[in-house]
Design a protein around this motif. Sequence first.
Motif, mmCIF file in Angstrom:
data_model
loop_
_atom_site.group_PDB
_atom_site.id
_atom_site.type_symbol
_atom_site.label_atom_id
_atom_site.label_comp_id
_atom_site.label_asym_id
_atom_site.label_seq_id
_atom_site.Cartn_x
_atom_site.Cartn_y
_atom_site.Cartn_z
ATOM 1 N N PHE A 63 0.831 -1.198 0.000
ATOM 2 C CA PHE A 63 0.000 0.000 0.000
ATOM 3 C C PHE A 63 0.873 1.259 0.000
ATOM 4 N N LEU A 64 1.862 1.298 0.886
ATOM 5 C CA LEU A 64 2.727 2.472 1.012
ATOM 6 C C LEU A 64 3.420 2.778 -0.323
ATOM 7 N N GLU A 65 3.961 1.740 -0.952
ATOM 8 C CA GLU A 65 4.692 1.961 -2.211
ATOM 9 C C GLU A 65 3.742 2.365 -3.339
ATOM 10 N N GLY A 66 2.554 1.758 -3.351
ATOM 11 C CA GLY A 66 1.564 2.120 -4.372
ATOM 12 C C GLY A 66 1.087 3.550 -4.185
ATOM 13 N N TYR A 67 0.863 3.901 -2.927
ATOM 14 C CA TYR A 67 0.392 5.264 -2.620
ATOM 15 C C TYR A 67 1.426 6.299 -3.084
ATOM 16 N N ILE A 68 2.699 6.077 -2.724
ATOM 17 C CA ILE A 68 3.755 7.039 -3.092
ATOM 18 C C ILE A 68 3.830 7.215 -4.612
ATOM 19 N N ARG A 69 3.647 6.103 -5.317
ATOM 20 C CA ARG A 69 3.749 6.149 -6.783
ATOM 21 C C ARG A 69 2.616 6.975 -7.396
#
Length: 541
Positions: free
Chosen positions: A271-277
Motif C-alpha cells: 500500500f505504502l509503495e503504491g500510494y507514493i507512486r
Amino acid sequence: MSELQEELRREIEKRRTFAIISHPDAGKTTLTEKLLLYGGAIHLAGSIKSRKTQRHAVSDWMEIEKQRGISVTSSVLQFDYDGCRINILDTPGHQDFSEDTYRTLMAVDSAVMVIDVAKGVEAQTKKLFKVCSERGIPIFTFVNKLDHYGKAPIDIMDEIENVLGIRSYPMNWPIGQDGQYLGVYDRRNKKVLLFAADTSHGQQARIADVYEPDDPAVIARIGEENFQALKDDIDLLDEAGEPFDMEKVNAGELTPMFFGSAMTNFGVQDFLEGYIRMAPTPQPRPSSDGLIAPDDEKFSGFVFKIQANMNPAHRDRLAFIRICSGKFERNMSVWHERSDKLIKLAQPQQFLAQDRQIIDTAYPGDIVGLFDPGIFGIGDTICDEHHKFKYADFPVFPPEKFARVQAKDTMKRKQFVKGMEQLTQEGAIQLFQQAGAGMESYIVGTVGTLQFEVLEYRLKNEYNVDIIMQMQPYEVARWLAFEDGREVTPASLKGADRGMFVYDRHQNPVLLVNNEWALGWITDNNPDLLLNHVPFDKKEA
C-alpha cells in the motif's frame, strides 16, 4: 529557472501530504503506526490496546486518548521512505471531533480511507468522504482487518460504489477465503505475494515471498481451490472491472483500493509503495489573489490547528501551519493577515506526535509547528510581505449541544478563564456569555457530547481546575441581526425569553432554543429578523 525554483521543484516532487480517515475502530491509528514502522520512524509498533507490552499508539499522545484507545485530536507525523518525504495527519474517527478532522482535510493533498472488511462503509466514513469529494482530492482506500472474517472483496467494491458513489480499482486482490487470507495478488506487477507467518504480533515489518502466478510453488502453498478462485476473480476484474485511469484518480472519481491487515502488517508495504507512486505532490491553493502555485518563490501558508499543552512540562501552545508555497526558513519574518502585522517565525518544529525537533527549513506540503504566544487563530494566512493575500476561509460548524460551565473553586477563576480561552482558540469548543448574567460562568457549545468530557478532563489535568457542568436543554443556535442594522438585544427581540439570549466571543447576539418549532415562533413574531446557523461573516460546514 532560478536556483530557488530548482530547489523548490526538487523538494515538492518528494512531498506527499495526506490524512487518514475512517469510522472509529476501523484501524486507522494502527495503520498510521505501521506506515511509520516501514518508514523507519519507529522501530517497534506500539499496539493500541495491547496489554502485553503496555505500549500505546505513537500518534495517540494525549493522556485521555491513551486511556480510552481513541484519537481525539489530529496528530502530525513525518517520515522518509524511498526518497519521499511523507506527512501523515492522523485524524480522530469519533464523530464528535469532526471539526478537527474537517480542518485537517483542508491541509492535505489526498486522503486514505480505511474500511473495516467486516463492517464495510460506515456512517462516519460517509461524512468524511463527502468533505474529501467536495474538495476534489484523490482518495485511496485501504480495506483493513483481512486477518478477521469479513465481507467478500467484491461486495466491498459494490458497497463503495453504491454508498459513496465512487468506483474503485483494486490494486491487489486477497488470496484465500472467508478471512483465511494467505497473501495478495499484485495486479500491476502480476506477482503473487505470500506472507511468512507473523510471529512478532505485528510489531516488526513483515517479509513477503514473491512468486510468478504460474509457479507450481504457489499452488503447493495455497491449494488448488484457492488458486482457481483467485484466477476466476482476476479474470472477472480484468474483463468487467473499471479500467485504471490516473486522471479519474486525481479528480477524486476513482479510488485505488488495497487489501491488507494493519495489525499483522499484511499488505501494508504494498500500500505504502503504491500510494507514493500515485499520490499527488503538493497542489496549488485558491486564495483571494487566485491560485497560488507551490513553486511560487514567495512563502505562504495557513494555520489549520492550534494545540495547547502538547508538552505538559512546558505548558506551551503550538500553531500547526501547512506550507503552501515558497521556502520556509527559521526566524523568517512574514505578514500575518489577521493582525496585519509582520511576525517572526521562531522555534519551528516538526513532529512524530509528541516528539518534536527544531527545524531550519521546510517546503510546500510540510507541516510545521510554531510556538504561539496567542496571536494565531484557526484559518489564519501567513505570507510574504511583498505579496499579501488571504487563503479561503474554513467553514464553521454550528454547535448542537450546550452546557453551563463554571469553576468549583472561585479562587481558581483566573486559571479557569485561561483554560476556557485556550480551548476555544483551539477550536474544540465555542464560548458564549449569557446576556445579563455574571462573569463567573460560561455557556459552552459543542458539536457532540464527548467534547464535554474532554473539556472537563483537560481543565482538570492541564489547568488544575475542577468544574461544575450543567447540561442545557437547547439544541439549536442562531446568530441574529435585524435587516435595518439596529442592535438586537433581549428587549428588542420578541420571544427572547423562549430561549437563552447569549453573546459569542466577538459580542455577536445569538439565541439558543430547544427546537425548530420555538424558532418558527420567533421568526413569525420578528418579521425583519435575520437568522444564521453560523456568524454572518463565516461559511457553514
